[in-house]
Design a protein around this motif. Structure first.
Motif, PDB file in Angstrom:
ATOM      1  N   UNK A  36     -13.681  -6.838  -6.135  1.00 16.64           N
ATOM      2  CA  UNK A  36     -13.942  -6.767  -4.690  1.00 16.64           C
ATOM      3  C   UNK A  36     -12.634  -6.718  -3.904  1.00 16.64           C
ATOM      4  N   UNK A  37     -11.708  -7.585  -4.313  1.00 17.88           N
ATOM      5  CA  UNK A  37     -10.415  -7.602  -3.626  1.00 17.88           C
ATOM      6  C   UNK A  37      -9.698  -6.269  -3.799  1.00 17.88           C
ATOM      7  N   UNK A  38      -9.764  -5.745  -5.017  1.00 15.92           N
ATOM      8  CA  UNK A  38      -9.135  -4.446  -5.283  1.00 15.92           C
ATOM      9  C   UNK A  38      -9.710  -3.380  -4.369  1.00 15.92           C
ATOM     10  N   UNK A  59     -11.070  -3.702  -1.420  1.00 17.61           N
ATOM     11  CA  UNK A  59     -10.627  -3.838  -0.029  1.00 17.61           C
ATOM     12  C   UNK A  59      -9.164  -3.424   0.109  1.00 17.61           C
ATOM     13  N   UNK A  60      -8.359  -3.760  -0.881  1.00 16.68           N
ATOM     14  CA  UNK A  60      -6.938  -3.373  -0.847  1.00 16.68           C
ATOM     15  C   UNK A  60      -6.804  -1.847  -0.884  1.00 16.68           C
ATOM     16  N   UNK A  61      -7.548  -1.219  -1.783  1.00 19.49           N
ATOM     17  CA  UNK A  61      -7.410   0.235  -1.918  1.00 19.49           C
ATOM     18  C   UNK A  61      -7.993   0.963  -0.711  1.00 19.49           C
ATOM     19  N   UNK A  76      -7.695  -0.111   2.300  1.00 19.88           N
ATOM     20  CA  UNK A  76      -6.600  -0.198   3.276  1.00 19.88           C
ATOM     21  C   UNK A  76      -5.515   0.831   2.943  1.00 19.88           C
ATOM     22  N   UNK A  77      -5.188   0.931   1.651  1.00 26.14           N
ATOM     23  CA  UNK A  77      -4.171   1.900   1.209  1.00 26.14           C
ATOM     24  C   UNK A  77      -4.605   3.319   1.572  1.00 26.14           C
ATOM     25  N   UNK A 105      -6.495   4.216   3.912  1.00 24.20           N
ATOM     26  CA  UNK A 105      -6.344   4.378   5.354  1.00 24.20           C
ATOM     27  C   UNK A 105      -4.916   4.766   5.725  1.00 24.20           C
ATOM     28  N   UNK A 130      -5.828   7.757  -6.100  1.00 25.16           N
ATOM     29  CA  UNK A 130      -6.157   6.377  -5.705  1.00 25.16           C
ATOM     30  C   UNK A 130      -7.674   6.226  -5.538  1.00 25.16           C
ATOM     31  N   UNK A 167      -0.845   5.863 -11.172  1.00 21.97           N
ATOM     32  CA  UNK A 167      -1.633   5.127 -10.186  1.00 21.97           C
ATOM     33  C   UNK A 167      -2.074   3.779 -10.758  1.00 21.97           C
ATOM     34  N   UNK A 202      -4.504  -2.594  12.417  1.00 19.02           N
ATOM     35  CA  UNK A 202      -5.166  -2.382  11.130  1.00 19.02           C
ATOM     36  C   UNK A 202      -4.851  -3.529  10.163  1.00 19.02           C
ATOM     37  N   UNK A 251      -7.148  -6.604   8.727  1.00 16.76           N
ATOM     38  CA  UNK A 251      -7.324  -6.812   7.287  1.00 16.76           C
ATOM     39  C   UNK A 251      -7.007  -8.259   6.926  1.00 16.76           C
ATOM     40  N   UNK A 274      -1.555  -4.391  -1.012  1.00 15.99           N
ATOM     41  CA  UNK A 274      -1.829  -3.094  -0.381  1.00 15.99           C
ATOM     42  C   UNK A 274      -0.531  -2.375  -0.026  1.00 15.99           C
TER      43      UNK A 274
END
Lengths: 484, 544
Positions: free
Chosen positions: A217-219, A221-223, A225-226, A228, A252, B103, B162, B166, B186
């Motif tokens: 889940x954390x991954x 949300x992080x990705x 954001x990335x 974005x 990604x 990646x 943003x 977050x 991130x």
């Protein structure tokens, strides 16, 4: 836990020290019960080597002598270990890298000539880089689109003891886009099996998130954001830069999908059965990269990578692998620098070319030495196939039946030629390939069958819908008579 | 979901950078095509090529080390795919491929580094909230500080919104530390961090001060801008020539600059040839991995010493008769050993000429048993004169004739025989002309006057240069010839500028690199070349 020394035994067999019929020890499998669900996927393994085979000794005959036919053929002595499994192989005559002959950009050295075409089969981007994706990458992209189906889209590995992979350009994502091969078994093991929990039926009741689910889940949300940030940067760039950034963003997004496909390490599209097990880190014993390296490290790397392919396919963690076979150490095939006046193995191989400059082609000792090298490579190939055959699939067939294995090479012959490729296909009987055949193609205008066509057939065997691959001007569709 | 194995719709391939023609056959994307050098027509020097460039592996590692020193006080295992060399250089923008492995590695590295970084909040964040009421402000302060460091520039309002959002969302689900960790995780995968994002659209224009600061930092220190450099950018100091030059000189005086220039020199001078050296045991029984390691290290330290400690002079680089010697290398140089550690020492001045004859380089440009005149000749032509010959025709067998004990021919004689063919001699007259000048050096870099009991012939000829053509005898005369050649200066300037802009030297226009070359040829000063480069229009301007 000590794994059986599979490869050492195989090496001994190559040297005639162990008879061929002796069964190899069974792999260590943890039976997890039959959870196999969904249709069994196809896999593809590109087993790739650097040197071809000297043409004067690579001649197929019928079992009783005379000309080989489609079903009556014997591998020449230089590849004799393949005869024991001849009924599982498809061999070719007059298969050429025709795409090389029409490439307007000359290669910056004779090895890049074949390296840039063997799996990409189209005009080069420059003298040392392919002008399109290699087939392994094309297939991996196709079968993982629009949704990722495996944890890792493809592995690309090379069996060697040093870490220098900068000169190997066989694997490309697109024109000019070389993907480095990984020489390190541990890295590849980790990519597939880090966090692997094995194929399991989903638990009936979910109470809260497991640590793995929280991490996923954390991954996500992080990705998100990335991604974005990628969107924010994009409009400020020129077209070529946008394309470069888009490729990264796309990769990604793929990762995000792959993370979401399941914390068990499998996608849900297909749940592997009893043949799937974590091969455990013990397969890495003795493997690694280092200078100067030695034959034992080389063998350990081969063993580990072969086990990674076996388990990675069995557990459906990836469906596409390119495994480059670096040159085995001379001590494993009885060669020392200086033998026959050659400087090193590379020099010896070139000097045993059938052509005029092959100054050792008439030297029985030198020819016997390179024959031992080629036989050893054949044993490595047989070992790999054995590992795939040992894995049962839910339909009663083996993993090998569901895996298309192609032994490709950078050059065809010891003198850098790229016509009359000594390539071999194995497995894939469930992908339409009918093994146990020797396919001889006519030569038209000096050219044999374009290897582009073979690449098309492999892609089609993987379920990828395409009629041509690489340079369309030489590709005429799937290879005649190959799939049935 | 589409069934596994079903074919992709045209243009839908997942890993990007593969565009498809209507038949589904991939075609070349624009970004992979080499750029043509700018035309040198107007009065102004055209802006240099500025392809979007991802941090090279070394830059990425150094950047993490400098941003999170407390994390790297311990051993941290970061994995990255190897880089593929283009013309010997590892940082070429065009070769950067976002493979799934890359990646995955970046993602795994981000998790590892962010977790370790967040373990010490007082170092990661300008504030550590003492109580719940302090958290909101502290979260914002943290976001502002970490973004500015990792994006290397001032922040736009929408970026802050943003990342603030977050952080706040993450904080509602997890604790402060976890929210901070996720922000770092991130940022470590953001294109604003991983790429040197520059605004290159439009006509010829100067980089912003912060874009220039980032270029300077990665060129001169192989890492992210330090606080002083960012402050100089903030103060607008990089826009004026004198204060820009002062900043360049400050950076060149930092220890990081030694690493950064060593990184270029290793790639320029093909030190990768010295990796994984293998020599024939029967001929070189004293050769061990330790000797191989010292051969390479000594060559690197020689270049480093000339560049930083010994006049930073291009001529000396090519002609100096010192070497780093120790117990392992003294026998190779025929010198007295100063002991176990590598020591700067005079070696035989009648035999050795700068980097050209460093034992490591000679051993690298050699095979297991013989020296390799072709590799040595190509080295001179490609790396020093920028006149790399075309490759041999594809089907030429490049194996040397077989040596037998009664061959009665030196390596040179054998090559002369096999290269006499009309298809070979065109290029090999230039390659071998340079390479035969090193016939005094065997496969280990030892000086010799005989091979197989026959006298060696180290005479050669430079062909095809603008000002170095002519015959010479041996490496000393070759070194003198190259040291006096303006083409060598031009070649080096073009390679440095290409490296600085992450393109090959072929994508650099002469009017962009020649002003640097002229200064270099006047002063011969390798360090001043970097000052000229970092202050040159090709480096400071983008756009067309």
């Amino acid at each position: 836990m000590k794994l059986p020394a599979l490869n050492r035994r195989a090496f001994l067999r190559a040297m005639g020290l162990v008879s061929a019929g002796v069964a190899l020890p069974a792999p260590l499998l943890y039976s997890r019960g039959g959870y196999a669900q969904g249709s069994i996927p196809k896999r593809v393994l590109f087993f790739h080597s650097g040197s071809g085979v000297s043409r004067q000794v690579n001649v197929f005959r019928a079992a009783g002598g005379g000309a080989a036919t489609e079903t009556d053929f014997v591998f020449p002595e230089v590849r004799s270990p393949l005869n024991a499994i001849r009924d599982q192989l498809i061999a070719f005559e007059n298969l050429d890298m025709v795409s090389v002959t029409v490439d307007p950009t000359s290669a910056s050295n004779a090895h890049y000539n074949g390296d840039t075409h063997c799996l990409a089969a189209t005009n080069r981007a420059d003298g040392e880089t392919a002008g399109g994706p290699s087939l392994d990458q094309y297939i991996a992209a196709a079968i993982n689109s629009p949704m990722a189906v495996t944890k890792v889209p493809s592995l690309q590995m090379t069996v060697q003891t040093d870490g220098n992979v900068s000169g190997i350009k066989v694997c490309t994502a697109g024109s000019g886009q070389v993907i480095p091969l990984s020489p390190n078994p541990e890295e590849n093991y980790n990519r597939l099996f880090a966090g692997f929990t094995g194929p399991q039926a989903p638990p009936a009741v979910m109470v809260g998130d497991s640590p793995a689910q929280t991490a996923a889940k954390q991954q996500k949300s992080v990705l998100d954001l990335v991604l974005g940030d990628f969107d924010a940067v994009r409009p400020t760039l020129g077209k070529a830069d946008q394309e470069k950034l888009d490729a990264h963003a796309s990769a990604v997004r793929d990762l995000e999908m792959r993370i979401q496909v399941g914390t068990s390490g499998t996608t849900g599209a297909f749940t592997p059965g009893a043949g799937c097990a974590d091969p455990t880190r013990s397969i890495l014993n003795g493997s690694g990269n280092g200078y100067p390296g030695d034959a034992s490290m080389y063998r350990a790397n081969f063993d580990a990578m072969a086990r990674i392919v076996q388990a990675g396919f069995a557990c459906d963690l990836t469906r596409v692998v390119l495994m480059n076979l670096g040159e085995p150490f001379g001590s494993d095939w009885g060669y020392n620098s200086g033998d026959f006046g050659s400087s090193d193995a590379h020099d010896l191989i070139h000097k045993t070319s059938y052509n005029n400059a092959g100054t050792l082609k008439g030297d029985a000792g030198a020819m016997a030495a390179v024959q031992r090298l080629h036989q050893l490579e054949c044993v490595q190939f047989v070992t790999m196939l054995d590992l795939l055959r040992q894995i049962p699939e839910a339909d009663g067939k083996s993993l090998l039946d569901h895996t298309i294995v192609v032994w490709s090479s950078q050059i065809a012959e010891h003198g850098h030629d790229v016509d009359q490729l000594p390539w071999i296909l194995a497995g894939g009987s469930e992908a339409g390939f009918k093994p146990g055949r020797f396919l001889k193609y006519p030569r038209n205008g000096g050219n044999g069958a374009p290897h582009n066509n073979l690449l098309v057939s492999i892609a089609q065997g993987m379920g990828v819908q395409l009629e041509k691959f690489g340079n369309e001007s030489v590709c005429t569709g799937p290879l005649d008579r190959l799939r049935v | 979901m589409e069934a596994p194995g079903a074919g992709p719709a045209p243009g839908s391939l997942g890993t990007g950078n593969v565009s498809t023609s209507p038949t589904g056959v991939p075609s070349a994307p624009l970004g992979s095509v080499p750029l043509q050098p700018a035309a040198c027509t107007g009065a102004e020097v055209p802006a240099g090529p500025a392809p979007l460039t991802r941090l090279a592996n070394a830059e990425y590692r150094n950047t993490l080390r400098d941003l999170f020193p407390w994390v790297f006080a311990n051993n941290v295992n970061l994995t990255l795919p190897a880089e593929i060399a283009t013309r010997g250089f590892l940082n070429m923008a065009r070769a950067q491929t976002p493979s799934a492995q890359l990646i995955d590695n970046l993602n795994a590295n981000a998790s590892i580094v962010a977790a370790a970084a967040a373990e010490n909040l007082s170092l990661l964040s300008p504030c550590v909230p003492a109580n719940a009421s302090a958290e909101e402000q502290c979260g914002k302060d943290f976001v502002r500080a970490i973004l500015a460091k990792m994006f290397r520039r001032p922040l736009a309002a929408e970026e802050l919104v943003k990342y603030d959002t977050f952080f706040a969302t993450a904080r509602t689900a997890y604790d402060f530390k976890t929210a901070a960790r996720l922000v770092v995780q991130a940022l470590l995968q953001s294109p604003q961090f991983l790429y040197r994002v520059e605004h290159t659209l439009g006509g010829r224009h100067a980089l912003t001060d912060f874009e220039l600061a980032t270029r300077l930092a990665y060129l001169l220190t192989d890492s992210t801008p330090d606080g002083e450099l960012l402050a100089a950018a903030q103060a607008g100091k990089l826009a004026s020539d004198p204060s820009l030059e002062a900043e360049v000189r400050r950076l060149l005086a930092t220890p990081r600059a030694r690493e950064a220039t060593a990184d270029f020199n290793r790639q320029w001078l093909r030190f990768d040839r010295m990796d994984n050296l293998v020599k024939a045991k029967d001929l070189f029984p004293a050769f061990t991995p330790a000797v191989a390691g010292d051969l390479r290290l000594a060559a690197e330290r020689f270049v480093d010493h000339i560049f930083w400690d010994e006049g930073h002079d291009l001529g000396s680089l090519l002609t100096d008769s010192h070497a780093y010697v120790n117990d392992n290398l003294a026998p190779i140089y025929g010198a007295k050993s100063p002991g176990a550690s590598l020591t700067w020492a005079q070696v035989d001045a009648t035999q050795r000429s700068g980097i050209l004859t460093q034992a490591g380089l000679m051993a690298g440009l050699a095979h297991e048993r013989n020296g390799a005149p072709v590799l040595r000749g190509v080295f001179v032509l490609d790396r020093l004169l920028c006149t790399a010959p075309p490759p041999p025709p594809a089907n030429v067998n490049t194996a040397l004739p077989v040596l037998t004990s009664d061959a009665k021919m030196t390596t040179r004689q054998q090559l002369e025989l096999s290269h006499a063919a009309p298809t070979c001699i065109g290029c090999h007259s230039a390659i071998d002309g340079a390479g035969f000048g090193f016939e005094n050096f065997d496969a280990l870099g030892r000086f010799r006057t005989e091979e197989f009991g026959l006298p060696v012939d180290p005479s050669g000829e430079i062909i095809g240069s603008t000002d170095a053509d002519g015959k010479f005898n041996g490496a000393l005369e070759l070194g003198q010839k190259l040291a006096g050649s303006r083409q060598v200066g031009s070649c080096l300037a073009a390679q440095w500028l290409g490296y600085a802009l992450s393109v090959t030297r072929d994508e650099i226009a002469p009017c962009q690199s020649e002003p640097l070359a002229q200064k270099l040829n006047q002063t011969k000063d390798l360090r001043e070349l970097l000052v000229s480069l970092a202050t040159s229009p090709a480096f400071r301007y983008v756009g067309q």
